[in-house]
Design an enzyme around this catalytic site. Structure first.
Site, PDB file in Angstrom:
ATOM      1  N   GLN A 113       0.985  -9.388  -5.539  1.00 46.12           N
ATOM      2  CA  GLN A 113       0.521 -10.772  -5.710  1.00 46.12           C
ATOM      3  C   GLN A 113       1.416 -11.555  -6.664  1.00 46.12           C
ATOM      4  O   GLN A 113       1.139 -12.722  -6.946  1.00 46.12           O
ATOM      5  CB  GLN A 113      -0.918 -10.779  -6.259  1.00 46.12           C
ATOM      6  CG  GLN A 113      -1.950 -10.139  -5.360  1.00 46.12           C
ATOM      7  CD  GLN A 113      -2.282 -10.985  -4.144  1.00 46.12           C
ATOM      8  OE1 GLN A 113      -1.951 -12.170  -4.052  1.00 46.12           O
ATOM      9  NE2 GLN A 113      -2.978 -10.392  -3.180  1.00 46.12           N
ATOM     10  N   CYS A 173     -22.120  -8.447  -0.203  1.00 46.09           N
ATOM     11  CA  CYS A 173     -22.430  -8.696   1.201  1.00 46.09           C
ATOM     12  C   CYS A 173     -21.170  -8.811   2.048  1.00 46.09           C
ATOM     13  O   CYS A 173     -21.232  -8.727   3.258  1.00 46.09           O
ATOM     14  CB  CYS A 173     -23.280  -9.946   1.354  1.00 46.09           C
ATOM     15  SG  CYS A 173     -22.606 -11.380   0.540  1.00 46.09           S
ATOM     16  N   THR A 210       0.840  -1.196   0.000  1.00 44.60           N
ATOM     17  CA  THR A 210       0.000   0.000   0.000  1.00 44.60           C
ATOM     18  C   THR A 210       0.875   1.246   0.000  1.00 44.60           C
ATOM     19  O   THR A 210       0.680   2.169  -0.798  1.00 44.60           O
ATOM     20  CB  THR A 210      -0.934   0.007   1.236  1.00 44.60           C
ATOM     21  OG1 THR A 210      -1.775  -1.138   1.169  1.00 44.60           O
ATOM     22  CG2 THR A 210      -1.779   1.269   1.290  1.00 44.60           C
ATOM     23  N   THR A 220      12.703   4.435  11.272  1.00 47.44           N
ATOM     24  CA  THR A 220      13.600   3.311  11.548  1.00 47.44           C
ATOM     25  C   THR A 220      13.137   2.072  10.786  1.00 47.44           C
ATOM     26  O   THR A 220      11.964   1.688  10.879  1.00 47.44           O
ATOM     27  CB  THR A 220      13.593   3.004  13.067  1.00 47.44           C
ATOM     28  OG1 THR A 220      13.976   4.194  13.756  1.00 47.44           O
ATOM     29  CG2 THR A 220      14.539   1.858  13.416  1.00 47.44           C
TER      30      THR A 220
HETATM   31  C1  LIG Z   1      -2.502  -6.330  -5.530  1.00 43.14           C
HETATM   32  C2  LIG Z   1      -2.306  -5.793  -4.145  1.00 43.14           C
HETATM   33  N1  LIG Z   1      -1.775  -4.581  -3.977  1.00 43.14           N
HETATM   34  C3  LIG Z   1      -1.564  -4.069  -2.761  1.00 43.14           C
HETATM   35  C4  LIG Z   1      -1.902  -4.762  -1.625  1.00 43.14           C
HETATM   36  C5  LIG Z   1      -1.658  -4.140  -0.285  1.00 43.14           C
HETATM   37  O1  LIG Z   1      -0.556  -4.769   0.318  1.00 43.14           O
HETATM   38  P1  LIG Z   1      -0.125  -4.479   1.819  1.00 43.14           P
HETATM   39  O2  LIG Z   1      -1.059  -5.261   2.673  1.00 43.14           O
HETATM   40  O3  LIG Z   1       1.294  -4.978   1.898  1.00 43.14           O
HETATM   41  O4  LIG Z   1      -0.206  -3.022   2.044  1.00 43.14           O
HETATM   42  C6  LIG Z   1      -2.480  -6.025  -1.757  1.00 43.14           C
HETATM   43  C7  LIG Z   1      -2.911  -6.771  -0.565  1.00 43.14           C
HETATM   44  O5  LIG Z   1      -4.083  -6.854  -0.278  1.00 43.14           O
HETATM   45  C8  LIG Z   1      -2.688  -6.551  -3.048  1.00 43.14           C
HETATM   46  O6  LIG Z   1      -3.244  -7.735  -3.221  1.00 43.14           O
HETATM   47  S1  FES Z   2     -25.276  -8.904  -1.800  1.00 42.47           S
HETATM   48 FE1  FES Z   2     -24.851 -10.747  -0.940  1.00 42.47          FE
HETATM   49  S2  FES Z   2     -24.360 -11.914  -2.600  1.00 42.47           S
HETATM   50 FE2  FES Z   2     -25.214 -10.223  -3.411  1.00 42.47          FE
END
Ligand SMILES: Cc1ncc(COP(=O)(O)O)c(C=O)c1O
Ligand code: FES
Length: 470
Positions: free
Chosen positions: A248, A394, A141, A308
């Site tokens: 990923q 959901c 992130t 750090t």
């Molecule tokens: C494609 C992708 N980008 C960014 C992130 C964020 O990673 P992090 O949890 O290391 O901040 C994820 C994790 O959910 C992700 O799957």
């Molecule tokens: S809102 Fe739950 S599956 Fe559609």
């Protein structure tokens, strides 16, 4: 009204089957096995009756859901367990070797610094980079934020436009939204029905004032692998830096930043059996990529990321990268076999199962399936013994089903029934077989209750039906 007679008879049952976020709790409860009965009306604030359970038997009650035993874990895109070898490497840096790696005056600092530099080299080796091009951050992130906002802000006087895709992770999309608020322009490219970016559209979107192209390497929801080399080539030709979110992809597919023409890359520790709270940013040195730092402070990480460096976490990420470099081929062969076992196991026993995203250009540890005529929340409720993720509304704060599936053109009903199975290094055949068994059981059970399934099997074209309005 042109509703057919059989559909009219069945209309009364429909509200049970189309929840659209928490409306179908009755169907969900009916679908859940006795051992895992759940009610969405029991809110998150409900007092837990029994929590914990560290494995094995017993009833666990959390978030208003009662589950017997710990669910089997098939959500490796969300996070992975720490590899015990990684934890072994980390532990000394919490205990005897706890020094601040930036302390220059004593052994504690020097040995921590050496460990961080060794970890940096391990991360760099997995992506074909020079260690000087790798900067530790708190995760993908943060790396994405620095890449997107930091790069554009650095060049704000000359470059005003970003090209990205509609299926990026939220942290890239949200960074782009911030830039828009600051007056930058962003093109969000649609993707093809298989989830891959259209290279001609990408090339056409690049303008003289485009400062960045950001396309993720492996999609977190559907596992498709973008044509990184081709994108890198286009960007090189046009003289635009190419950033890829490889959270990923690291350790899952071979990565070579030079071959792929990547200028910036975001990496995460906890997707590769490393610790949470650490990641890395690759910034190319030649030609040099410049970014505006997000954090002011002591100037650590050569000013790119003050603060750090958390030695144990960096050491863990390094160890995870080194293991991945050694074992990626072996892991991938195993994971591909498990994916085939899961898909064939389900498909041989239930029909109308669709794989979302390209099957061919895909990391096999991600299998995203939609089950026609099955309502998503009911399926999830019935699958409480399997920890999976879903693209249905959901499960998210928004009322919309997965924006990634919608960008592929998956229609709303199918997007509501999607389940992401995430397979990893420690997944076993027995777990896959259990997941197949439970999924097949639930899908069959829900379809028995589904008037839509009955109608489809009777040869009625569901798309031609005009439903009665109440
Ligand atoms: C494609 C992708 N980008 C960014 C992130 C964020 O990673 P992090 O949890 O290391 O901040 C994820 C994790 O959910 C992700 O799957
Ligand atoms: S809102 Fe739950 S599956 Fe559609």
């Amino acid at each position: 009204m042109s509703t057919s007679s059989s559909s009219r008879v069945l209309l009364g049952r429909l509200p049970l089957l189309f929840c659209r976020r928490r409306l179908s709790t009755a169907a969900a409860a009916a679908a859940a096995p006795a051992s895992a009965s759940a009610s969405a009306s029991e809110g998150e604030g409900k007092k837990e009756e029994e929590v914990g359970g560290g494995g094995g038997g017993g009833v666990i009650s959390m978030k208003g859901v009662r589950i017997s035993g710990r669910p089997l874990y098939l959500d490796m895109q969300a996070t992975t367990p720490v590899d015990p070898r990684v934890l072994d490497a980390m532990l000394p840096f919490y205990l005897s070797r706890f020094g601040n790696p930036h302390s220059r005056t004593h052994l504690y600092g020097w040995e921590s610094d050496a460990a961080v530099e060794a970890a940096r080299a391990q991360v760099a080796a997995l992506i074909g980079a020079d260690p000087k091009e790798v900067f530790f951050t708190s995760g993908a992130t943060e790396s994405n934020n620095i890449s997107v906002k930091g790069l554009m802000r650095f060049h704000r006087d000359r470059k005003r436009h970003v090209v990205t895709t509609q299926t990026e992770h939220k942290c890239v999309l949200d960074s782009c939204r911030w830039l828009q608020q600051e007056g930058f322009e962003v093109t969000y490219l649609p993707v093809r029905p298989d989830g891959l970016v259209d290279l001609d559209a990408l090339a056409a979107a690049i303008r003289p004032d485009t400062g960045l192209v950001s396309v993720m390497a492996v999609n977190n929801e559907i596992g498709v692998v973008q044509p990184l080399e081709d994108i890198g080539c286009i960007c090189r030709d046009k003289g635009v830096p190419f950033h890829t979110d490889a959270a990923q992809a690291l350790g899952k597919i071979p990565i070579d930043v030079a071959r792929m023409g990547v200028a910036l890359m975001s990496l995460s520790g906890h997707k590769i059996y490393g610790p949470k709270g650490v990641g890395a940013l690759y910034l190319r040195r030649r030609p040099r990529v410049r970014v505006e730092p997000q954090m002011s402070g002591g100037g650590q990480e050569r000013g790119i990321r003050s603060g750090t460096v958390p030695t144990p976490l960096a050491v863990g990420m390094g160890a995870a990268c080194e293991i991945a470099a050694r074992e990626m081929d072996y892991d991938n062969r195993r994971i591909a076999a498990l994916q085939a076992r899961l898909l064939e196991g389900i498909r041989s026993r239930v029909d109308d199962v669709v794989v979302n995203g390209s099957v061919e250009h895909r990391y096999p540890g991600n299998l995203n399936l939609s089950f026609a005529y099955v309502e998503g929340e009911s399926l999830l409720m019935g699958l409480k013994e399997v920890a999976v993720s879903s693209g249905s509304a959901c499960t998210s704060a928004s009322l919309e089903p997965s924006y990634v599936l919608r960008a592929l053109g998956v229609d709303e009903d199918m997007a509501h029934t999607s389940i992401r199975f995430g397979i990893g290094r420690f997944t076993t055949e027995a777990e896959i077989d259990r997941a197949v068994e439970l999924t097949v059981q639930q899908v069959r059970k829900l379809r028995e209750m589904s008037p839509l399934y009955e109608m489809a099997k009777a040869g009625i074209d569901l798309k031609s039906i005009q439903w009665a309005q109440h």
